[in-house]
Design a protein around this motif. Structure first.
Motif, PDB file in Angstrom:
ATOM      1  N   LEU A  63       0.814  -1.215   0.000  1.00  0.00           N
ATOM      2  CA  LEU A  63       0.000   0.000   0.000  1.00  0.00           C
ATOM      3  C   LEU A  63       0.850   1.269   0.000  1.00  0.00           C
ATOM      4  O   LEU A  63       0.463   2.273  -0.604  1.00  0.00           O
ATOM      5  N   LEU A 217      -3.254   3.813  -5.570  1.00  0.00           N
ATOM      6  CA  LEU A 217      -4.204   3.192  -4.654  1.00  0.00           C
ATOM      7  C   LEU A 217      -5.478   2.730  -5.357  1.00  0.00           C
ATOM      8  O   LEU A 217      -6.141   1.818  -4.869  1.00  0.00           O
ATOM      9  N   ALA A 236      -6.911   0.644   2.162  1.00  0.00           N
ATOM     10  CA  ALA A 236      -6.623   1.551   1.054  1.00  0.00           C
ATOM     11  C   ALA A 236      -7.580   2.741   1.053  1.00  0.00           C
ATOM     12  O   ALA A 236      -7.172   3.877   0.790  1.00  0.00           O
TER      13      ALA A 236
END
Length: 271
Positions: A63, A217, A236
């Motif tokens: 992430l 993302l 996220a």
């Protein structure tokens, strides 16, 4: 005891502005956890805050690079929108003919959904990253342009007449009067453009369908959805929300630094 009371009195507004939102967020997280516990919701439908926190730690290596990609696209497109919006606004205000010629084009670009023109941008640009930058730029550009143009047009005519009386040129009037007077309008456009640049970066990546190690993302959201990895999806989403809050806080702080000594809105807020 006296210094503590003085410190609280001086910083009461700041403490309340920070403390109340934090308490509200903590309360919502508590309610979220209670709903998961009481209704025994499966993690693939609604994971609890603890599972999302675990996903943050476990998937940080995935992430964090995606967050950096989205942040980079957002800020570069916002910078380009600032340069282009302010520059074009100055040109349009200085020339009535150029304003009549260019303003309809900018309106058409603004009202056209970015998802509709993203495929064309992807065809005509060399890389996906350039396409994402263009899409985010187009969305953030118009609010900055319109607010800046409105600010340049809202200068007190009495002050303009005074500059003319003293023989100031058009460019001197622009630099020493119109640009400083339009600063509050510019800061409003900056705050709006910052949020829209982030939204456009995510939407453009959805439309582009980009994937791989250099993705942002938005791709990680789609990937988590297809894999039914809902904790990562929530992680996220929270990262996107935190990025949006950080951008708004940064632009608001820049506006405060620019206006708090002289503009009425910021002076009232201080008092």
């Amino acid at each position: 005891m006296r210094p503590q009371q003085t410190f609280f009195t001086k910083n009461k507004d700041m403490i309340l502005q920070i403390g109340i939102p934090v308490l509200v967020i903590l309360f919502l997280v508590f309610v979220w956890q209670m709903i998961v516990i009481i209704y025994q919701t499966p993690p693939y439908i609604l994971p609890g805050p603890t599972l999302v926190a675990e996903a943050f730690v476990r998937d940080w290596g995935i992430l964090a690079p995606a967050l950096w990609v989205t942040t980079k696209i957002t800020f570069i497109s916002l910078f380009l929108a600032l340069v282009g919006g302010v520059g074009l606004a100055v040109i349009m205000v200085q020339s009535r003919w150029l304003e009549l010629a260019l303003y309809p084009i900018t309106v058409i670009l603004q009202v056209t959904p970015i998802v509709a023109i993203a495929p064309l941008i992807l065809i005509y640009t060399p890389t996906t990253q350039v396409a994402l930058l263009i899409c985010a730029f187009l969305v953030a550009f118009f609010p900055i342009l319109s607010n800046m143009a409105q600010g340049l047009k809202s200068v007190d005519h009495n002050l303009i007449n005074m500059f003319e009386l003293y023989g100031a040129s058009r460019w001197q009037t622009l630099i020493h009067l119109k640009l400083p007077a339009s600063l509050p309008y510019f800061m409003t456009g900056l705050r709006i453009g910052g949020g829209l640049a982030l939204i456009a970066a995510v939407v453009a990546e959805f439309a582009a369908g980009s994937a791989g190690a250099g993705s942002g993302l938005a791709f990680r959201l789609l990937e988590a959805q297809f894999r039914l990895n809902i904790p990562r999806l929530f992680a996220a989403l929270i990262m996107l929300g935190m990025l949006g809050v950080a951008i708004f806080a940064l632009t608001s702080f820049i506006a405060w630094l620019s206006l708090h000594r002289w503009h009425e809105s910021s002076i009232k807020r201080e008092n």
